[in-house]
Design a protein around this motif. Structure first.
Motif, PDB file in Angstrom:
ATOM      1  N   ALA A  41     -23.655 -37.026  -0.012  1.00  0.00           N
ATOM      2  CA  ALA A  41     -22.200 -37.133   0.151  1.00  0.00           C
ATOM      3  C   ALA A  41     -21.793 -36.543   1.489  1.00  0.00           C
ATOM      4  O   ALA A  41     -20.973 -37.117   2.215  1.00  0.00           O
ATOM      5  N   ALA A  48     -17.846 -35.196  -3.491  1.00  0.00           N
ATOM      6  CA  ALA A  48     -18.241 -35.548  -4.858  1.00  0.00           C
ATOM      7  C   ALA A  48     -17.196 -35.087  -5.861  1.00  0.00           C
ATOM      8  O   ALA A  48     -16.683 -33.976  -5.769  1.00  0.00           O
ATOM      9  N   LEU A  62     -18.017 -40.452  -5.365  1.00  0.00           N
ATOM     10  CA  LEU A  62     -17.873 -39.812  -4.062  1.00  0.00           C
ATOM     11  C   LEU A  62     -16.750 -40.531  -3.322  1.00  0.00           C
ATOM     12  O   LEU A  62     -16.721 -41.760  -3.281  1.00  0.00           O
TER      13      LEU A  62
END
Length: 168
Positions: A41, A48, A62
């Motif tokens: 991410a 996230a 995400l």
């Protein structure tokens, strides 16, 4: 000169042993470990959200924060949803938004299954089907969506139409 040769060979031997003995670079992405989703991410510039549990699997979404420089003051978007089984292995990913994701991050080692000629940013459709990867990308210059999964990793009863950004 002859004294340096055994030293060089010894160093080379040690490095070769370390290469085979040290753990490989574990990463998220398809067939990767869910504990590393936060790292991916970060690579994508996303944040996230909470984990959501399904029957035999879980997901995490995400998103690109509006405050991110990538979002261009909220005009650009990207949302990714990763699916992982009860053992923590990622078996599917889905994405949508005006920014295309870095597929090498989302697909992980499965990226090698995608022919290089198919990765042109000007393509509006991309379909790849191999025994261990299904990949679909559709879109325009302003919006892209796609999903990818490993057919042999799908949990029992899981349907591929569930592999999308929005919850089923």
């Amino acid at each position: 000169m002859k004294k340096k040769r055994p030293l060089v060979l010894s160093v080379f031997g040690i490095l070769l042993c370390l290469f085979f003995l040290l753990p490989k670079n574990v990463r998220a992405g398809l067939d990767g470990d869910r504990t590393l989703i936060a790292q991916d991410a970060e690579k994508l510039g996303l944040v996230a959200g909470p984990v959501t549990n399904g029957k035999g699997y879980s997901t995490v979404t995400l998103t690109l924060p509006a405050t991110s420089p990538l979002s261009m003051n909220g005009r650009k978007t990207l949302t990714v949803r990763e699916f992982f089984d009860t053992g923590g292995t990622i078996f599917a990913v889905a994405w949508e938004g005006s920014l295309p994701p870095d597929l090498s991050v989302l697909l992980g080692d499965k990226m090698t299954r995608v022919p290089k000629k198919n990765l042109s940013p000007y393509r509006h459709q991309l379909f790849v089907q191999t025994p261990d990867l299904k990949l679909r990308v559709i879109g325009t210059a302003r919006f892209r969506a796609g999903n990818a999964w490993i057919p042999t990793r799908l949990p029992p009863g899981f349907r591929t139409d569930q592999i999308r950004v929005q919850a089923p």
